[in-house]
Design an enzyme around this catalytic site. Structure first.
Site, PDB file in Angstrom:
ATOM      1  N   ASP A  58      45.970   8.493  43.740  1.00 18.88           N
ATOM      2  CA  ASP A  58      46.587   7.565  42.905  1.00 18.88           C
ATOM      3  C   ASP A  58      47.967   8.937  42.714  1.00 18.88           C
ATOM      4  O   ASP A  58      47.608   9.734  41.281  1.00 18.88           O
ATOM      5  CB  ASP A  58      46.213   7.507  41.681  1.00 18.88           C
ATOM      6  CG  ASP A  58      44.948   5.715  42.442  1.00 18.88           C
ATOM      7  OD1 ASP A  58      44.388   6.191  43.727  1.00 18.88           O
ATOM      8  OD2 ASP A  58      44.479   5.261  41.505  1.00 18.88           O
ATOM      9  N   LYS A 117      50.808   1.244  42.299  1.00 20.56           N
ATOM     10  CA  LYS A 117      49.796   0.545  41.485  1.00 20.56           C
ATOM     11  C   LYS A 117      50.934   0.741  40.494  1.00 20.56           C
ATOM     12  O   LYS A 117      52.006   0.929  39.615  1.00 20.56           O
ATOM     13  CB  LYS A 117      48.865   2.262  41.064  1.00 20.56           C
ATOM     14  CG  LYS A 117      47.692   1.845  39.715  1.00 20.56           C
ATOM     15  CD  LYS A 117      47.469   3.398  40.264  1.00 20.56           C
ATOM     16  CE  LYS A 117      46.217   3.399  38.497  1.00 20.56           C
ATOM     17  NZ  LYS A 117      45.839   4.092  38.817  1.00 20.56           N
ATOM     18  N   LYS A 142      47.884  -2.412  42.994  1.00 21.55           N
ATOM     19  CA  LYS A 142      46.259  -2.903  42.518  1.00 21.55           C
ATOM     20  C   LYS A 142      47.421  -2.764  40.825  1.00 21.55           C
ATOM     21  O   LYS A 142      48.704  -1.956  40.533  1.00 21.55           O
ATOM     22  CB  LYS A 142      46.195  -0.902  42.312  1.00 21.55           C
ATOM     23  CG  LYS A 142      44.685  -0.095  41.292  1.00 21.55           C
ATOM     24  CD  LYS A 142      44.195   1.540  41.511  1.00 21.55           C
ATOM     25  CE  LYS A 142      44.110   0.968  40.541  1.00 21.55           C
ATOM     26  NZ  LYS A 142      43.056   3.127  40.717  1.00 21.55           N
TER      27      LYS A 142
END
EC number: 4.1.2.4
Length: 216
Positions: free
Chosen positions: A89, A153, A182
């Site tokens: 991430d 995300k 996400k």
């Protein structure tokens, strides 16, 4: 709905101890969460604790501000992958996106994507939506799709706010390919998670994964 398979069980606090990390790994194994997400220094421990389980090892990169150079981000990602990360991430350089330097942002996201995909590692790109206008979201969606990253995300959880319903709607508006979404930051209840999943999210980043899946 099997909410557990959507959860990246997350512990990114700077005060996290080895005992804390082992605890969340045990929780993730018990509830069969999608992954355990930690800072890079804890990846090797998480890999050891999750060995033989169905839970993935996830590491953040350039967290939480995304202010490292592209070269440093690539190296940090490679080191995390060597230590056992199966998912990354990565926080973008938000300032570059906001000032309209799309070439920089494209090169950065593409470089991290390449480093991850060469090792069959999944990449989630954290864009910190609390700072973005709709035009910025349109731009970063196009950049992520061109790079071929796996996920967009919403948030680090360290910005002025976390995920919002409007963020997800804008992602869905501008994503044209198979990029997944996400939601992270402020997702604390089962109702929150079900709302985001209903909007099309494939992962939920949360430190309260157990409360989400048990409703307690």
């Amino acid at each position: 709905m099997e909410l557990n398979k959507y959860i990246d069980h997350t512990l990114l606090k700077p005060t996290a101890s080895e005992k804390d990390i082992i605890k969340i790994c045990n929780e993730a194994k018990e509830y069969h969460f999608a992954s355990v997400c930690v800072n890079p220094c804890n990846v090797s421990l998480v890999r050891k604790e999750l060995k033989g389980s169905d839970v993935k090892v996830c590491s953040v990169i350039s967290f939480p501000f995304g202010a490292s150079s592209t070269e440093v981000k690539v190296e940090e990602a490679k080191k995390a992958i060597e230590a056992g990360a199966e998912e990354i991430d990565m926080v973008i350089n938000v300032g570059k996106l906001l000032e309209g330097d799309l070439e920089y942002t494209q090169n950065e996201v593409s470089a991290i994507t390449k480093a991850c995909h060469e090792k069959n590692v999944l990449l989630k790109v954290i864009v910190e939506t609390c700072y973005l206008e709709e035009k910025n979201i349109a731009d970063i969606c196009a950049i992520i799709e061109k790079a071929g990253a796996d996920f967009i995300k919403t948030s680090t959880g360290y910005g002025s706010r976390g995920a919002s319903v409007e963020d997800i709607k804008l992602f869905k508006k501008y994503l044209k390919k198979d990029t997944k979404i996400k939601a992270s930051g402020g997702v604390r209840t089962r109702e929150d998670a079900e709302t985001y999943i209903g909007l099309g999210c494939s992962r939920i980043g949360a430190s309260s994964g157990i409360a989400i899946v048990t409703g307690k």
